[in-house]
Design an enzyme around this catalytic site. Structure first.
Site, short mmCIF file in Angstrom:
data_model
loop_
_atom_site.label_atom_id
_atom_site.label_comp_id
_atom_site.label_asym_id
_atom_site.label_seq_id
_atom_site.Cartn_x
_atom_site.Cartn_y
_atom_site.Cartn_z
CG ASP A 167 -2.00 -1.06 1.18
OD1 ASP A 167 -1.77 -2.10 0.54
OD2 ASP A 167 -3.06 -0.83 1.77
CE LYS A 230 -5.38 2.12 2.50
NZ LYS A 230 -4.25 1.44 3.16
CE LYS A 266 -6.81 -1.24 2.64
NZ LYS A 266 -5.46 -1.77 2.92
#
Length: 330
Positions: A167, A230, A266
């Protein structure tokens, strides 16, 4: 008592095919616009139009569990805490609850465990042979202000330690100064450093200023090879919201229409209530379809969400709410 769910975990064992990206189209990015009023109207009415109760609610909550990136990102993280979190990922609800819901055959687990780089090896060992991937936050998380060469090295080190997902956080200044070429190049470098590991691009949407910037950053990251986009690090003052989600989902939909590649989504930060997870899942279903309702294409970045889902499932079974301290994560 069976709730009649047979397809919670009937999803691929591996993540979706990699996104190889596409050339950066600066004019397309510059011309992207978002009608904020229309987005907000759509989201305000969403919750009222999409309510689920009883057995259906329990099914949605089980789906939510399977899509959680169970997360601990605190300065006081320890190896023992991470091992406990991994145990929770392996068995997110009690065996008694599994039996009473009639879902033992689903082998219910969370989508991943997300930790800092220092805890990757601990998590990988604790999750050995479970099929649950370890995700590592990287690139100077959460501010993203580490020198670029160190960001790349951090990614490479986490992959070498066994992280299957990375991430990354983008440099928000590239968005705020409309330097799309710099953002594209940065994302390409991160994607290359990940190798076979999947990369989730954290946009920190609460710091991008406008929904149009959210759409532009989403497109640039996807063009540069992001496998997921995300919302947030969870450390900003404003994190995941339904309006931001709608903008990002429609960017994903349009990218799929152009390329045939499915990008994952996400939402992260501030999603702590079971009813919120249902709102996000139902919005994904409406905008992208059922094929996105699986861990390889949708994740919640959350820590306390699982505890509230457990409480709601217990209420479904018993008619009473249990104390929150009965559902500790780590």
């Amino acid at each position: 008592m069976s709730i009649g769910i047979t397809n919670i975990n009937e999803v691929p064992n591996e993540l979706a095919p990699r996104n190889n990206g596409m050339p950066l189209d600066i004019e397309f990015i510059r011309n992207l616009r978002v009608n904020r009023s229309a987005v907000e109207r759509r989201c305000v009415t969403h919750g009222g139009r999409r309510t689920v109760k009883k057995t259906h609610q329990a099914a949605w909550l089980l789906k939510s569990i399977s899509c959680i990136d169970l997360t601990t990102l605190s300065g006081d993280d320890t190896a023992a805490r991470v091992r406990r979190l991994c145990a929770k990922a392996r068995q997110p609800i009690s065996s008694d609850m599994v039996d009473r819901l009639g879902v033992k055959s689903l082998n219910l687990q969370t989508g991943a465990v997300c930790v800092f780089h220092e805890m990757v090896e601990t998590a990988v060992l604790a999750l050995k042979d479970t099929g649950i991937p370890v995700a590592a936050v990287s690139t100077g998380f959460p501010a993203g202000l580490t020198p670029h060469r160190l960001k790349v090295m951090e990614i490479e080190d986490s992959v070498a330690a066994g992280a299957e997902e990375i991430d990354i956080v983008i440099s928000r200044r590239h968005v705020l100064s409309a330097d799309w070429g710099a953002l594209y190049k940065e994302m390409q470098d991160f994607r290359k450093a990940c190798g076979d590991a999947h990369v989730k691009a954290i946009l920190a949407t609460g710091e991008l200023g406008t929904l149009s910037n959210v759409a532009r950053a989403s497109w640039v990251c996807m063009m540069a090879g992001a496998d997921f986009i995300k919302t947030s690090t969870g450390k900003e003052s404003v994190n995941a919201t339904l309006p931001v989600t709608l903008v990002m989902l429609r960017a994903i939909r349009d990218y799929y229409d152009q390329t045939g590649i499915k990008i994952g989504y996400k939402p992260a930060g501030g999603i702590s209530k079971a009813k919120d997870s249902v709102a996000y899942l139902s919005l994904v279903k409406e905008e992208l379809g059922n094929s996105w309702l699986c861990p390889d294409l949708f994740r919640f970045g959350a820590s306390s969400l699982l505890g509230d889902i457990e409480r709601q499932l217990e209420h479904h079974l018993t008619g009473s709410y249990s104390s929150g301290n009965r559902h500790a994560l780590a």
